[in-house]
Design an enzyme around this catalytic site. Structure first.
Site, PDB file in Angstrom:
ATOM      1  CG  ASP A   1      69.325  37.956  27.567  1.00  0.00           C
ATOM      2  OD1 ASP A   1      68.759  39.068  27.503  1.00  0.00           O
ATOM      3  OD2 ASP A   1      70.185  37.590  26.749  1.00  0.00           O
ATOM      4  N   GLY A   2      67.519  39.879  30.091  1.00  0.00           N
ATOM      5  CA  GLY A   2      67.860  41.102  30.818  1.00  0.00           C
ATOM      6  C   GLY A   2      69.061  41.830  30.248  1.00  0.00           C
TER       7      GLY A   2
ATOM      8  CG  ASP B   1      56.307  49.725  25.349  1.00  0.00           C
ATOM      9  OD1 ASP B   1      55.505  49.641  24.411  1.00  0.00           O
ATOM     10  OD2 ASP B   1      57.405  49.146  25.357  1.00  0.00           O
TER      11      ASP B   1
ATOM     12  N   GLY C   1      57.179  46.789  31.591  1.00  0.00           N
ATOM     13  CA  GLY C   1      58.109  47.166  32.659  1.00  0.00           C
ATOM     14  C   GLY C   1      59.545  47.036  32.206  1.00  0.00           C
TER      15      GLY C   1
ATOM     16  NE  ARG D   1      59.702  53.211  29.902  1.00  0.00           N
ATOM     17  CZ  ARG D   1      60.583  52.652  29.091  1.00  0.00           C
ATOM     18  NH1 ARG D   1      60.213  52.250  27.904  1.00  0.00           N
ATOM     19  NH2 ARG D   1      61.835  52.480  29.473  1.00  0.00           N
TER      20      ARG D   1
HETATM   21  P1  AMP Z   1      61.978  47.305  23.765  1.00  0.00           P
HETATM   22  O1  AMP Z   1      61.693  46.630  22.473  1.00  0.00           O
HETATM   23  O2  AMP Z   1      63.436  47.434  24.076  1.00  0.00           O
HETATM   24  O3  AMP Z   1      61.251  48.593  23.922  1.00  0.00           O
HETATM   25  O4  AMP Z   1      61.409  46.336  24.907  1.00  0.00           O
HETATM   26  C1  AMP Z   1      60.051  45.977  25.054  1.00  0.00           C
HETATM   27  C2  AMP Z   1      59.872  45.241  26.349  1.00  0.00           C
HETATM   28  O5  AMP Z   1      60.648  44.047  26.357  1.00  0.00           O
HETATM   29  C3  AMP Z   1      60.324  46.013  27.585  1.00  0.00           C
HETATM   30  O6  AMP Z   1      59.505  45.623  28.656  1.00  0.00           O
HETATM   31  C4  AMP Z   1      61.731  45.540  27.771  1.00  0.00           C
HETATM   32  O7  AMP Z   1      62.184  45.701  29.087  1.00  0.00           O
HETATM   33  C5  AMP Z   1      61.602  44.073  27.408  1.00  0.00           C
HETATM   34  N1  AMP Z   1      62.863  43.509  26.904  1.00  0.00           N
HETATM   35  C6  AMP Z   1      63.477  43.761  25.733  1.00  0.00           C
HETATM   36  N2  AMP Z   1      64.606  43.049  25.620  1.00  0.00           N
HETATM   37  C7  AMP Z   1      64.718  42.320  26.752  1.00  0.00           C
HETATM   38  C8  AMP Z   1      65.661  41.378  27.246  1.00  0.00           C
HETATM   39  N3  AMP Z   1      66.749  41.041  26.540  1.00  0.00           N
HETATM   40  N4  AMP Z   1      65.437  40.851  28.461  1.00  0.00           N
HETATM   41  C9  AMP Z   1      64.361  41.169  29.181  1.00  0.00           C
HETATM   42  N5  AMP Z   1      63.434  42.041  28.779  1.00  0.00           N
HETATM   43  C10 AMP Z   1      63.600  42.603  27.576  1.00  0.00           C
HETATM   44 MG    MG Z   2      60.878  49.891  25.191  1.00  0.00          MG
END
Ligand code: AMP
Ligand code: MG
Length: 536
Positions: free
Chosen positions: A175-176, A302, A140, A233
């Protein structure tokens, strides 16, 4: 425009509203008097096109209307002292936005979570997915929000997705946030791919801040606003499949069919026709990645768009020296997502999607559709490589000609992009003499060169318009990691001019631009070994 009305559109304002005494309304960005600028920063005639102010956008939040089984309403969490790092004029044009709007404080405020349109409905989407081959049941949007869908004057919907918008129910341990470095990388990557003619999500802007975040070291938070016609996705379908929610899954499939694959609705089996089109689009997309040396880095399901566009940029890279085994993601120990593996991995990802669609499509036709991937990929790839070599006809041995060239390049560590550019610079015989210097196994290269020359000579009119034809498909400027790195380092020190310049240069990759020779050089040795990982 009346200042009062102009500003009413923004429901969320987390900062003190500034005074309205300026000629420019800083809340809505519109000109209060009728004597605003006639042309934008790049000289575009504002009276003619893309003249909307930020408060004049039309919204139609179709995905949000699917309801709470698909996403959770979350407000963005603003970052401090928002400032524009870079904006893409051509991405703004997709929203019919006047490019001058990017310079207004309200632009930075909107795309950093301080303000929000009244009609926005910010939501974190739920999905799951296969990460490095293992199924993760709940991913998500952990740091991104689908703010709204903008309906432009051409009747297209564009998702406004704010990445780095703070924590959501899907943040897990995160941390979002997104750091400035990765936001700039996604911005440059998506806009560079678009300019190369490779289907991709777009980047509207990056907004920097003084908010600190921790990765391996202290970094500053930023937000990137991504545009795409959908943020659905492969992992969305996997989520509803593995959580056994067939009704919700059917709603999502119908949503995607209706809005994104309307041409498949009239088919005898609309869902199958849609899946087949997804396979076709991915075959073409991956062919373009391979032909232009683009490595995605994290091809988890994803991160695969249901539209067949490049999506969710991580530690991506364009090849410098040709290396079939190149791994751009430092965290990818086993090279699952190496350059050469992108083709079988795309097929694997499509089969993961197919599995999730077995609720609505029979297995046999799904397998048949999956079987289209490789031959379609090969046909597209060969077509692109012929063009890159300046060939205008097809011969049976062309694939072997391409493969032999790549083997020579691999052995010699030849710069993948510059080779084709130099090859197109002159008639074939002369160009071969110039590029020869870059190879190590000269006997093999000379044998290849002789066959290539003969191949060109067999083609009537091959020499005619060769330079223009080849330069139109072989970029002079490529987003090399070290160029991005230099721009990021300057931006981290507060100087955004390099990011903006690099973005401008890469927006016309095929055109020689005066004074920009430095961007067309081979990378320095340090620039070839930068370690880019997932921590963003
Ligand atoms: P990504 O590697 O950016 O495709 O992220 C993979 C998953 O990790 C997704 O669900 C992202 O929303 C979550 N995610 C990545 N970085 C963060 C972060 N700093 N804080 C919260 N969720 C994250
Ligand atoms: Mg991603």
């Amino acid at each position: 425009m009346n200042a009062q009305n102009a500003c009413e559109g923004f429901a969320l304002d987390r900062r003190q509203a500034s005074s309205h005494t300026d000629p420019l309304c800083i809340l809505c960005g519109s000109w209060l008097a009728g004597d605003g600028p006639q042309s934008g920063p790049l000289g575009i005639d504002l009276q003619e096109q893309h003249v909307k102010a930020l408060d004049q956008l039309t919204f139609d939040n179709r995905f949000a209307r699917l309801g709470d089984a698909f996403s959770t309403q979350v407000l963005p969490e603003p970052i401090a002292d928002p400032r524009l790092v870079v904006a893409s004029e051509s991405a703004m044009a997709l929203l019919d936005l006047d490019p001058a709007q990017a310079e207004l404080p309200v632009f930075a405020e909107l795309f950093s979570g301080h303000k929000l349109w009244e009609q926005a409905d910010p939501r974190a989407m739920v999905y799951s997915g296969h990460q490095f081959g293992s199924y993760n049941p709940r991913l998500g949007d952990g740091r991104g929000l689908l703010l709204a869908e903008v309906l432009n004057d051409q009747g297209q919907h564009w998702d406004l997705h704010l990445k780095g918008a703070g924590q959501t129910p899907y943040s897990r341990m995160g941390d979002g946030r997104a750091v400035l470095r990765s936001s700039i990388r996604e911005f440059l990557g998506s806009e560079a791919l678009h300019a190369l003619g490779i289907a991709t999500s777009r980047a509207l802007c990056v907004i920097g801040s003084s908010t600190a975040v921790w990765r391996e070291a202290r970094e500053s938070a930023a937000m990137l606003t991504r545009l795409a016609q959908s943020h659905v996705r492969f992992g969305h379908f996997e989520y509803f499949y593995y959580t056994k929610q067939p009704e919700q899954q059917r709603l999502l499939i119908d949503h995607v069919l209706e809005h994104h694959y309307p041409e498949c609705r009239g088919a005898e089996q609309p869902y199958l026709a849609m899946f087949r089109t997804i396979v076709e689009r991915n075959a073409e997309l991956i062919a373009r990645w391979q032909a232009y040396g683009f490595c995605h880095g994290v091809m988890n399901t994803d991160n695969m768009s249901i539209l067949g566009i490049t999506f969710d940029f991580g530690p991506y890279a364009f090849l410098d020296d040709f290396d079939a085994n190149f791994i751009c993601n430092h965290s990818d120990d086993r090279g699952r997502y190496s350059y050469a593996n992108q083709v079988p991995i795309a097929h694997w990802n499509l089969s993961a999607l197919a599995q999730a669609l077995t609720t609505v499509i029979e297995v046999e036709p799904l397998k048949e559709a999956l079987g289209l991937f490789l031959p379609l990929y090969q046909a597209h790839y060969l077509d692109l490589m012929r063009r890159r070599l300046g060939l205008t006809t097809a011969e049976d041995d062309d694939m072997a000609l391409v493969e032999r060239l790549l083997q020579c390049m691999q052995r010699g560590g030849v710069d993948y992009s510059l080779f084709f550019r130099k090859l197109g610079e002159q008639p074939a015989a002369e160009a071969l003499k110039v590029v020869r210097d870059d190879f190590i196994d000269l006997a093999a290269f000379d044998a290849w060169g002789a066959d290539y020359l003969a191949r060109c000579e067999r083609e009537a009119g091959n020499a005619e318009g060769r330079r223009e034809r080849m330069h139109a498909v072989n970029p002079l400027y490529v987003l090399r990691n070290y160029l991005a790195q230099k721009a990021i380092e300057a931006a981290e020190a507060g100087d955004y001019s390099e990011v903006r310049r690099l973005h401008q240069v890469l927006s016309k990759p095929f055109e020689e631009q005066p004074g920009m020779q430095a961007y067309a050089e081979r990378p320095p040795e340090w620039g070839k070994h930068l370690e880019i990982s997932c921590s963003s």
